[in-house]
Design an enzyme around this catalytic site. Structure first.
Site, mmCIF file in Angstrom:
data_model
loop_
_atom_site.group_PDB
_atom_site.id
_atom_site.type_symbol
_atom_site.label_atom_id
_atom_site.label_comp_id
_atom_site.label_asym_id
_atom_site.label_seq_id
_atom_site.Cartn_x
_atom_site.Cartn_y
_atom_site.Cartn_z
ATOM 1 N N HIS A 34 6.755 29.908 77.041
ATOM 2 C CA HIS A 34 8.197 30.097 76.870
ATOM 3 C C HIS A 34 8.839 28.744 76.588
ATOM 4 O O HIS A 34 8.376 27.707 77.071
ATOM 5 C CB HIS A 34 8.785 30.693 78.150
ATOM 6 N N CYS B 268 12.183 32.628 71.684
ATOM 7 C CA CYS B 268 12.730 31.508 72.459
ATOM 8 C C CYS B 268 12.486 30.181 71.745
ATOM 9 O O CYS B 268 13.248 29.223 71.933
ATOM 10 C CB CYS B 268 12.124 31.483 73.863
#
Length: 996
Positions: A827, A454
């Site tokens: 994330h 990510c």
């Protein structure tokens, strides 16, 4: 006597009169009498019991039978013979079409009087055969209950040997056909009691004959896994599972999941129907069996089955939390389904619309069960927030609903996620990433997460949304001797033209992978961005050097050629320049050095550093070429060395301090509020910006981006161990260092240094401070005297003449957010919008002022949220508030785009070259053909998957009515949302919906 009794029973006398006469007849029956008279009375009592049209007649018949069984046993045994019973069981009793329903009750009643008779064994043998035949005929729940009562009271009649196994299997099939046709609560309660009695018979048999359990379970699985049944088997089968000993669970599940004869469709059908059993109110241990089978499927890597079943059933399971009677089991199944479904957010996101209503309903119920469930549900939700961050707009209503409930710590969350995952090998689930049927409604394309990538996806999407850079990359010609840039061009082209909802950046990842990164581990997106830009820059420089050597002659002047050849695309788009000046505090000598940069890394000021209050135009502490005027005797310095003095540098004109400024809320045509203090060198805000006015103003004690830039550019004292070696003094001296921007980049990249090394824990920790982000930023850039004169001549900045600084306006275009508390975990996702040269950003031609009313508002430019494969519409409000709602989600890397104005010749030239691509980019032939072929391939894949998927799940048990639980809860204000602990769910209608 039989004639008298029949006359009395059939008479029209009142029941009291009849009862007295009947009592007299019964008392007389206790006396000795001949066999013929006994036979007549037994025939009459049998007739009354089996065909009596009133309860009273049947009770009289029962009482007489009992008297004759007790007082005339020999005659009763003679009457109650095998032939008579066989006739009753096979032919029935009564007129054709009106056969009695009480034959089994009658036999149960009579058996107690022949247990010791010589014919008892013959009767038992007959009944063993006949009850097996009866259950094979699929009797009604009522008749099955009578068989169960008979066999429970007289276990000698239970079939034995192979017939016993067959009887258990057929009884299970009977249960599978049970249906409650009435919605009345009394009828439903009666039905539940019937099912419980029938399944209780199985329990009795299994206790004495454990060898019958496994064949029975095999039959049960055959029923629930069948894809040929027109009608789904009854949820009453759940009552069977509760009596299976838990010690058999591991072996049963292992055999099922490793049986190659069971197809995926059959297994999916079976587990789907088992999950429906959570609505069965009388089941025990059902949740344990469901979870065990799900875990068994995970152990043999049947992930496709688990995914299909979870996505099709999780909403129904969730809806059952409304009902206290099944809540505990439903919550256990829900917890496992969500905590194990870790490869994708799909399952959790299906529940998002329903969570606030369920939470409100449980709070309204106000019971111990509801309170406990709320706490467990909140823990589960926070686990999902942790696992699937990056959806602030979706999560905000859910977070609001559970904000008053306890929040688990991170260790607890990691423990729950770790112990419930399907597999520890993430690559095993790579092919099961969320299926996206079509492109996002935004028209944008996502990037597939290739295993903690990510960090790369968020950077690539931010670069793609930097439209000037994207157009320049797409405009590159073939054979440019830049392999990494070529791969980026292909990636951008697919992001622009592919029909896929998301594409894989695998090829670009392998090409741009920093060699020190650990595969599969989370990385720092800022570190990746620096490496990527440096690689692209060096690759182009190498190509240009080769080109320069090959070019022997040119019409361009050598200076211009050298200048153009040495400006790479990265330098044109992201390159800026900074002047670092160090002034010796003893001799006042100033040394300076100009450096290029592609991003500014902004540290956080110390906590005690003062920040200004909030105003519509946000002034920041005065920065710029500010140095301390040393006292005449350095040894006697007493005042703070950080007090700014207007002391000119050697060779420099006197320069008052400059400020970093944000543009805030103001009415069209109204001047912006000026900066306080010595805020000179900045022009007032003129854009009619709205919507972000409040967000651009930091709370009193919070930080803002201008605060961090101010701290970055503020003077730094070099003393003690940090002393500066002054060449003039030829020794170490106290000094001051200051940085000044001399050339603003076209795209300004700001990295907020949130990660620092903690020597106490030996780990990198994260600064979670909320930083307000201005949507428009004015940056002071130092100009040369010649440039100052030009700027003033054009009227761009009236204060620039005295200050040597001009204000460069930047628009926010991307924000990369890190969710988590460590750089090694968490994330990344990003907010982005496309900033282009439109009317509000351009300068009026030839000095002609453009009417303010004609300028579209800056906040009207659409924001998007990029979270790996998912792309959604968003807003600047979401950008500004994300940390307020989710404290671990903090802005990390910012992209600002410079408005047209003071841009270098090279940048203007690069933008002009890319400008032709703002319409339809002109891609080279090979690239267009590759995209076209891939789009055709994707359509073929979609058609094939649709066919396979339809065949694969066509037989999956449907749950079309699960949503009615929520609708009922919404509309029924008097039943406490169907959650009354006493009623087990708001009225008869909701109870029927629960069970069936």
């Amino acid at each position: 006597m039989d004639k008298i009794l029949e006359a009395v029973v059939m008479s029209s006398y009142s029941n009291n009169v009849k009862q007295g006469l009947v009592r007299r007849v019964i008392e007389a029956s206790k006396q000795p009498m001949d066999s013929e008279q006994c036979w007549s009375m037994l025939e009459l009592s049998t007739k009354l019991y089996l065909t009596g049209d009133t309860k009273y007649k049947r009770e009289v018949g029962k009482e007489v039978l009992e008297v004759y069984g007790h007082y005339h046993p020999e005659e009763f045994e003679e009457f109650f013979n095998v032939r008579f019973l066989l006739s009753l069981l096979q032919e029935g009793y009564g007129p054709l079409g009106k056969r009695s329903h009480y034959v089994l009750d009658y036999i149960q009643l009579g058996l107690q009087f022949v247990l010791e008779s010589p014919s008892a064994n013959s009767i038992f043998g007959l009944l063993r055969i006949e009850v097996l035949r009866k259950v094979c005929e699929r009797p009604s729940p009522k008749q099955c209950t009578k068989i169960s009562k008979l066999l429970t009271q007289h276990p000698q009649c239970i079939p034995t040997g192979k017939h016993q196994v067959l009887f258990c299997q057929q009884l299970i099939r009977c249960i599978g056909h049970f249906q409650c046709v009435s919605e009345g609560e009394e009828d439903i309660m009666e039905f539940l009691e019937q099912v419980n009695k029938v399944s209780g018979l199985l329990q009795r048999i299994w206790r004495t004959q454990t060898s019958a359990i496994l064949p029975s379970l095999k039959e049960l699985f055959t029923i629930i896994s069948s894809t040929e049944e027109q009608e789904a088997p009854s949820n009453a089968l759940a009552s069977v599972v509760q009596f299976v000993p838990l010690e058999l669970m591991d072996g049963v599940i292992r055999n099922l999941t490793n049986d190659d004869s069971i197809t995926d469709v059959q297994m999916m059908m079976a587990i789907g129907r088992m999950i429906d059993w959570v609505s069965w109110p009388l089941g025990k241990n059902i949740d344990k069996w469901i979870i065990a089978l799900l875990k068994g499927l995970a152990a043999v890597k049947k992930f496709s089955i688990l995914i299909e079943v979870t996505l099709s059933k999780i909403e129904k399971v969730f809806s059952k939390l409304l009902y206290p009677i099944v809540r505990e089991g439903a919550l256990s199944v829900l917890q496992y389904m969500l905590l194990s479904f870790q490869h994708s957010h799909e399952a959790f996101h299906l529940l998002l619309p329903h969570i606030p209503r369920l939470v409100a309903s449980l709070k309204k119920e106000d019971s111990n069960s509801a309170t406990s469930s709320l706490e467990q549900l909140a823990e589960l939700i926070h686990c999902m927030f942790f696992r699937f961050s990056g959806f602030p707009d979706l999560y905000e209503p859910v977070l609001e609903a559970v904000k008053a409930l306890p929040i688990p710590n991170e260790d607890r969350i990691k423990h729950l996620l770790g112990q419930n995952a399907w597999t520890s090998q993430k690559n095993e689930l790579a092919c099961f990433y969320p299926r996206l049927a079509s492109k996002s409604e935004t028209g944008k394309i996502g990037l597939i997460n290739l295993g903690n990538t990510c960090y790369m996806n968020s950077i690539l999407q931010s670069l793609f949304m930097a439209s000037d850079f994207r157009h320049s990359v797409l405009n590159l010609t073939e054979g440019n001797s830049q392999p990494l840039m070529t791969k980026l061009q292909w990636l951008f082209a697919f992001l622009e033209h592919s029909q896929r909802p998301a594409i894989s950046p695998e090829s670009f990842l392998s090409a741009s992978w920093p060699p020190w990164f650990t595969p599969g581990a989370q990385q720092d997106c800022s570190e990746y961005l620096k490496y990527l830009l440096d690689r692209l820059h060096e690759e182009e420089k190498t190509g240009k050097r080769i080109y320069q050597k090959l070019k022997e002659s040119s019409l361009m002047s050598q200076a211009v050629e050298h200048h153009c050849l040495n400006k790479t695309l990265i330098e044109k788009m992201f390159g800026g320049k900074m002047m670092t000046k160090i002034r010796c505090l003893k001799c006042l000598n100033v040394s300076s050095r100009e450096e290029a940069f592609t991003d500014l890394s902004l540290a956080f000021p110390p906590p005690d550093r003062h920040t200004r209050g909030s105003t519509s135009v946000l002034p920041v502490e005065e920065i710029g070429p500010q140095f301390i005027e040393p006292p005449e005797n350095p040894s006697q310095r007493t005042e703070s060395p950080w007090i700014p003095r207007k002391v000119p540098m050697a060779g420099d004109p006197a320069a008052p301090p400059a400020l970093v400024e944000t543009l805030g809320l103001q009415e069209p045509g109204e001047a912006a509020i000026p900066s306080s203090g010595n805020a000179v060198g900045l022009e007032a805000a003129k854009d009619p910006l709205s919507a972000f006015g409040e967000q651009a103003c930091a709370p009193k004690d919070s930080r803002s981006v201008p605060d961090l830039i101010n701290y970055f550019l503020s003077p730094e004292r070099l003393t003690a161990e940090n002393k500066y070696h002054c060449e003039k003094c030829a020794s170490l001296q106290d000094a001051e260092k200051v940085a000044e921007l001399t050339e603003g980049p076209h795209y300004l990249i700001l990295t907020l240094l949130r990660f620092s090394f903690d020597p106490r824990t030996m780990k990198r920790k994260k600064i979670l401070d909320n930083v307000s982000i201005p949507v428009v930023l004015k940056l002071p850039v130092l100009v040369s005297p010649g440039e100052t004169e030009e700027v003033c001549r054009r009227g761009k900045d009236r204060a620039a003449t005295g200050s040597g600084f001009t204000s460069v306006v930047y628009d926010l275009c991307s924000v990369v957010v890190h969710s988590g508390i460590s750089s090694e975990s968490g994330h990344y996702y990003c907010y982005s919008r496309e900033c282009t040269d439109t009317a509000p950003h351009g300068q009026p031609r030839e000095g002609a002022p453009k009417p303010t009313s004609d300028r579209p508002l800056d906040f009207e430019i659409q924001w998007y949220l990029f979270n790996d494969t998912r792309v959604s519409f968003s807003s600047f409000e979401s950008v500004s508030n994300v940390t307020s709602f989710f404290p671990k989600d903090t802005a990390y890397v910012l992209f600002y785009r410079q408005r047209p104005g003071r841009q270098s010749f090279v940048v203007r030239e690069a933008l002009a070259e890319a400008g032709c691509l703002h319409g339809e980019p002109s891609l080279h032939k090979d690239l267009m053909e590759a995209i076209s072929k891939d789009n055709i391939l994707y359509l073929q894949e979609q058609e094939k998957e649709a066919r396979n998927r339809a065949a694969y799940i066509s037989a999956l048990p449907k749950s079309p009515l699960w949503w009615r639980d929520f609708d009922r809860d919404k509309d029924d204000d008097n039943s406490s949302g169907g959650c009354s602990p006493a009623a087990g769910g708001g009225g008869s209608g909701s109870f029927h919906g629960l069970v069936f």
